[in-house]
Design a protein around this motif. Structure first.
Motif, PDB file in Angstrom:
ATOM      1  N   VAL A   1       1.252 -10.374  -9.337  1.00  0.00           N
ATOM      2  CA  VAL A   1       0.921 -10.142  -7.943  1.00  0.00           C
ATOM      3  C   VAL A   1       1.872 -10.179  -6.983  1.00  0.00           C
ATOM      4  O   VAL A   1       2.652 -11.117  -6.915  1.00  0.00           O
ATOM      5  CB  VAL A   1      -0.186 -11.393  -7.433  1.00  0.00           C
ATOM      6  N   CYS A   2       2.145  -9.016  -6.201  1.00  0.00           N
ATOM      7  CA  CYS A   2       2.979  -8.877  -5.185  1.00  0.00           C
ATOM      8  C   CYS A   2       2.815  -9.910  -4.173  1.00  0.00           C
ATOM      9  O   CYS A   2       1.784 -10.068  -3.627  1.00  0.00           O
ATOM     10  CB  CYS A   2       3.228  -7.523  -4.617  1.00  0.00           C
ATOM     11  N   ARG A   3       3.935 -10.415  -3.540  1.00  0.00           N
ATOM     12  CA  ARG A   3       3.793 -11.512  -2.703  1.00  0.00           C
ATOM     13  C   ARG A   3       4.499 -11.428  -1.491  1.00  0.00           C
ATOM     14  O   ARG A   3       4.630 -12.035  -0.471  1.00  0.00           O
ATOM     15  CB  ARG A   3       4.121 -12.951  -2.980  1.00  0.00           C
ATOM     16  N   THR A   4       5.027 -10.022  -1.219  1.00  0.00           N
ATOM     17  CA  THR A   4       6.038  -9.708  -0.126  1.00  0.00           C
ATOM     18  C   THR A   4       5.022  -9.431   1.068  1.00  0.00           C
ATOM     19  O   THR A   4       3.953  -9.482   1.040  1.00  0.00           O
ATOM     20  CB  THR A   4       7.066  -8.632  -0.714  1.00  0.00           C
ATOM     21  N   LEU A   5       5.567  -9.222   2.131  1.00  0.00           N
ATOM     22  CA  LEU A   5       4.877  -9.056   3.413  1.00  0.00           C
ATOM     23  C   LEU A   5       3.550  -8.338   3.390  1.00  0.00           C
ATOM     24  O   LEU A   5       2.627  -8.937   3.840  1.00  0.00           O
ATOM     25  CB  LEU A   5       6.012  -8.851   4.739  1.00  0.00           C
ATOM     26  N   SER A   6       3.808  -7.156   3.364  1.00  0.00           N
ATOM     27  CA  SER A   6       2.714  -6.259   3.522  1.00  0.00           C
ATOM     28  C   SER A   6       1.381  -6.864   2.651  1.00  0.00           C
ATOM     29  O   SER A   6       0.491  -6.958   2.836  1.00  0.00           O
ATOM     30  CB  SER A   6       2.812  -4.866   2.998  1.00  0.00           C
ATOM     31  N   CYS A   7       1.850  -7.138   1.207  1.00  0.00           N
ATOM     32  CA  CYS A   7       0.916  -7.609   0.431  1.00  0.00           C
ATOM     33  C   CYS A   7       0.194  -9.209   0.807  1.00  0.00           C
ATOM     34  O   CYS A   7      -0.816  -9.298   1.005  1.00  0.00           O
ATOM     35  CB  CYS A   7       1.131  -7.776  -1.071  1.00  0.00           C
ATOM     36  N   ALA A   8       1.204  -9.986   1.365  1.00  0.00           N
ATOM     37  CA  ALA A   8       0.829 -11.065   1.946  1.00  0.00           C
ATOM     38  C   ALA A   8      -0.227 -10.959   3.074  1.00  0.00           C
ATOM     39  O   ALA A   8      -1.171 -11.765   3.246  1.00  0.00           O
ATOM     40  CB  ALA A   8       1.989 -12.070   2.365  1.00  0.00           C
TER      41      ALA A   8
ATOM     42  N   GLU B   1       8.051  -9.692  -6.183  1.00  0.00           N
ATOM     43  CA  GLU B   1       8.378  -9.239  -5.110  1.00  0.00           C
ATOM     44  C   GLU B   1       7.749  -7.660  -4.814  1.00  0.00           C
ATOM     45  O   GLU B   1       7.443  -6.990  -5.817  1.00  0.00           O
ATOM     46  CB  GLU B   1       9.849  -9.557  -4.675  1.00  0.00           C
ATOM     47  N   CYS B   2       8.393  -7.167  -3.543  1.00  0.00           N
ATOM     48  CA  CYS B   2       7.717  -5.837  -3.355  1.00  0.00           C
ATOM     49  C   CYS B   2       7.804  -4.772  -4.500  1.00  0.00           C
ATOM     50  O   CYS B   2       8.759  -4.489  -5.152  1.00  0.00           O
ATOM     51  CB  CYS B   2       8.440  -5.453  -2.152  1.00  0.00           C
ATOM     52  N   LEU B   3       6.560  -4.239  -4.608  1.00  0.00           N
ATOM     53  CA  LEU B   3       6.519  -3.103  -5.657  1.00  0.00           C
ATOM     54  C   LEU B   3       6.720  -1.692  -5.022  1.00  0.00           C
ATOM     55  O   LEU B   3       6.232  -0.805  -5.933  1.00  0.00           O
ATOM     56  CB  LEU B   3       5.494  -3.333  -6.649  1.00  0.00           C
ATOM     57  N   GLY B   4       6.801  -1.631  -3.706  1.00  0.00           N
ATOM     58  CA  GLY B   4       6.986  -0.177  -3.318  1.00  0.00           C
ATOM     59  C   GLY B   4       5.753   0.325  -2.887  1.00  0.00           C
ATOM     60  O   GLY B   4       5.989   1.559  -2.917  1.00  0.00           O
ATOM     61  N   ALA B   5       4.497  -0.075  -3.082  1.00  0.00           N
ATOM     62  CA  ALA B   5       3.294   0.436  -2.742  1.00  0.00           C
ATOM     63  C   ALA B   5       2.709  -0.391  -1.444  1.00  0.00           C
ATOM     64  O   ALA B   5       1.369  -0.612  -1.578  1.00  0.00           O
ATOM     65  CB  ALA B   5       2.505   0.467  -3.963  1.00  0.00           C
ATOM     66  N   CYS B   6       3.742  -0.630  -0.488  1.00  0.00           N
ATOM     67  CA  CYS B   6       3.190  -1.586   0.659  1.00  0.00           C
ATOM     68  C   CYS B   6       1.696  -0.838   1.375  1.00  0.00           C
ATOM     69  O   CYS B   6       1.223  -1.676   1.925  1.00  0.00           O
ATOM     70  CB  CYS B   6       4.086  -1.735   1.635  1.00  0.00           C
ATOM     71  N   ASP B   7       1.843   0.370   1.423  1.00  0.00           N
ATOM     72  CA  ASP B   7       0.543   1.113   2.128  1.00  0.00           C
ATOM     73  C   ASP B   7      -0.563   0.876   1.326  1.00  0.00           C
ATOM     74  O   ASP B   7      -1.831   1.215   1.766  1.00  0.00           O
ATOM     75  CB  ASP B   7       0.947   2.548   2.438  1.00  0.00           C
TER      76      ASP B   7
ATOM     77  N   PRO C   1      -3.115  -5.375  -1.244  1.00  0.00           N
ATOM     78  CA  PRO C   1      -2.185  -6.063  -2.172  1.00  0.00           C
ATOM     79  C   PRO C   1      -2.322  -5.073  -3.458  1.00  0.00           C
ATOM     80  O   PRO C   1      -3.400  -4.678  -4.015  1.00  0.00           O
ATOM     81  CB  PRO C   1      -2.947  -7.362  -2.373  1.00  0.00           C
ATOM     82  N   VAL C   2      -1.131  -5.352  -4.190  1.00  0.00           N
ATOM     83  CA  VAL C   2      -0.812  -4.737  -5.391  1.00  0.00           C
ATOM     84  C   VAL C   2      -0.424  -5.621  -6.409  1.00  0.00           C
ATOM     85  O   VAL C   2      -0.036  -6.837  -6.420  1.00  0.00           O
ATOM     86  CB  VAL C   2       0.388  -3.614  -5.084  1.00  0.00           C
ATOM     87  N   VAL C   3      -1.371  -5.212  -7.402  1.00  0.00           N
ATOM     88  CA  VAL C   3      -1.146  -6.094  -8.829  1.00  0.00           C
ATOM     89  C   VAL C   3      -0.515  -5.337  -9.790  1.00  0.00           C
ATOM     90  O   VAL C   3      -0.944  -4.033 -10.277  1.00  0.00           O
ATOM     91  CB  VAL C   3      -2.437  -6.583  -9.358  1.00  0.00           C
TER      92      VAL C   3
HETATM   93  S1  FES Z   1       4.947  -5.724   0.045  1.00  0.00           S
HETATM   94 FE1  FES Z   1       3.652  -5.562  -1.739  1.00  0.00          FE
HETATM   95  S2  FES Z   1       4.061  -3.660  -2.440  1.00  0.00           S
HETATM   96 FE2  FES Z   1       5.500  -3.785  -0.808  1.00  0.00          FE
END
Ligand code: FES
Length: 202
Positions: free
Chosen positions: A109-116, A150-156, A159-161
């Motif tokens: 599970v991405c936990r970086t800002l957009s996903c958070a 960390e960020c998977l590059g699909a911030c838009d 949340p991304v798994v």
């Molecule tokens: S912050 Fe989750 S894909 Fe970029």
């Protein structure tokens, strides 16, 4: 010494290294087809630039035995004319290389800002509840490992798994997690293929 006038200096906290050595593992050599794939790749680089194939070589190790071990690192170093320390430096920098045994399906599970901001923590909690394991753990059956990434590059599409470093599930809601796990459990790796198309919403 402290990093901030109000921050107490705590040598226990700031001097403790969390670096762990890779386990030795079983003796390792590439299976013939993987060695052939690596040799083919090496023809694309000048002979004195073999090390450029390091990421591909580590992916091949992971494909073969699921995670990296000290024996595999030494084997790769021998082929690419790198020291084990140089190989391990690369291996430990990139989070997509697993440093210990993982389950058949690695759910990240991405936990970086957009996903958070979009609720990744709730998604992690739901997966954790469904799988009965905390992030970083593998279930007793060896079927699932749950990790935070960390960020998977699909911030838009947060949340991304990501499952098994390959298949993405985007705009995942906590209530999707039970279905996602059951689907993978029931249909195996095939369930991962294109899953995001079913979960993704406009
Ligand atoms: S912050 Fe989750 S894909 Fe970029």
């Amino acid at each position: 010494m402290s990093f901030h006038p109000l921050m107490l200096y705590d040598p226990e906290r700031f001097q403790r290294s969390e670096r762990r050595l890779l386990e030795e593992g079983e003796p390792f050599t590439f299976a013939p087809e993987r060695r052939a794939a690596l040799d083919e790749l090496l023809t694309k680089y000048p002979p004195d630039r073999k090390r450029s194939a390091i990421l591909a070589a580590l992916y091949l190790v992971q494909e073969q035995q699921g995670y990296l071990t000290a024996n595999a690192v030494r084997h790769v170093g021998g082929i690419l004319e790198m020291t084990p320390a140089e190989v391990e430096d690369v291996a430990t920098y990139y989070v997509m290389f697993f440093k210990e045994k993982v389950g058949k399906h690695v759910v990240q599970v991405c936990r970086t800002l957009s996903c958070a901001l979009a609720g990744a923590e709730r998604v992690t909690e739901a997966l954790s509840h469904t799988l009965g394991i905390a992030p970083g753990e593998t279930d007793p059956s060896g079927m699932f490992t749950l990790l935070e990434f960390e960020c998977l590059g699909a911030c838009d599409r947060a949340p991304v798994v990501m499952v098994n470093n390959e298949d993405w599930h985007e705009r995942v809601r906590p209530e999707d997690c039970g279905r996602l796990v059951e689907d993978i459990r029931a249909r195996g790796p095939a369930a991962s293929s294109g899953c995001h198309l079913r979960i993704e919403r406009p």
